[in-house]
Design an enzyme around this catalytic site. Sequence first.
Site, PDB file in Angstrom:
ATOM      1  N   ASP A 128      -2.226  23.739  21.254  1.00  0.00           N
ATOM      2  CA  ASP A 128      -1.572  24.199  20.029  1.00  0.00           C
ATOM      3  C   ASP A 128      -0.162  23.599  19.928  1.00  0.00           C
ATOM      4  O   ASP A 128       0.428  23.181  20.933  1.00  0.00           O
ATOM      5  CB  ASP A 128      -1.449  25.730  20.043  1.00  0.00           C
ATOM      6  CG  ASP A 128      -2.809  26.407  20.045  1.00  0.00           C
ATOM      7  OD1 ASP A 128      -3.782  25.783  19.594  1.00  0.00           O
ATOM      8  OD2 ASP A 128      -2.880  27.565  20.509  1.00  0.00           O
TER       9      ASP A 128
HETATM   10  N1  URA Z   1      -5.471  28.259  24.510  1.00  0.00           N
HETATM   11  C1  URA Z   1      -4.655  28.522  23.468  1.00  0.00           C
HETATM   12  O1  URA Z   1      -4.664  29.621  22.925  1.00  0.00           O
HETATM   13  N2  URA Z   1      -3.830  27.533  23.057  1.00  0.00           N
HETATM   14  C2  URA Z   1      -3.756  26.329  23.633  1.00  0.00           C
HETATM   15  O2  URA Z   1      -2.978  25.468  23.217  1.00  0.00           O
HETATM   16  C3  URA Z   1      -4.621  26.078  24.716  1.00  0.00           C
HETATM   17  C4  URA Z   1      -5.465  27.058  25.138  1.00  0.00           C
END
Ligand code: URA
Length: 254
Positions: A128
């Site tokens: 993310d």
């Molecule tokens: N899980 C998440 O919620 N976000 C990420 O970036 C990676 C794994």
Amino acid sequence: MEDGNPLSDEADHGDPLNASLPTVVRRLDQILATLGYGSRREVRGLIDAGRVTVAGSVQTDPGAKATPRDVAFDGGPLEFPDGILVALHKPVGCVCSHDSREGPRVYDLLPPRWLARNPVPTTIGRLDKETTGALIVTDNMPLVHRFASPRHKVEKVYDATLDAQPGAEIVAAFAAGTLQLAGEDRPCAPATLVSKGGNEIELTLTEGRFHQVKRMFAHFGIRVVRLHRARFGPIDVGNLAPGEWREIRLSEFE
Ligand code: URA
């Protein structure tokens, strides 16, 4: 196969971790164009100008056959002639999308020429925008498919700060492999949750569902305040500062 780099054809090479580098002989203009040195027309200009050598000798015929490893441009070897495979320390605020309308891209941290390659490098899975840590970037499409496959359980280790301390019931639920997230047709695979004291945890997953870490904790009413991927399989960020990358080898995944 006549496009991209020699590692882009899954069918030809089977398991990408066990594939030896093939010797692919291609036209000089095609090699340079697929490695991002310009359009076919532009690279023909470079070749015509005597800026390209094959095995040490200037070659001005764009149709001359060569292997990428034998080609030099302006006296130096071509960049990643056998394909790109790097570990990037993803900083906060970059997206893993190729679409710059979604924000600054992780690809903007890499040499611009890489985005002109065919195939264009991509990340193995996504983090993310606000998540930091170990991210693999490659144009080795068999490797991308391999790690995307649920058959290959690659460990991903996350460090996180939560807005509450998770209790033993959450540790047990994650470990049991029974956690059913909303909208999913099967439960999450068993995951290992270790408390690091206070609201700090380490979570090890073997799959990579959309927003998985946040959704696993949200299931119990807990919010992830900070998320960092410490390790993807055997690859960690080591001494890389956020935004820095290093070349890695396929053998590091074995
Ligand atoms: N899980 C998440 O919620 N976000 C990420 O970036 C990676 C794994």
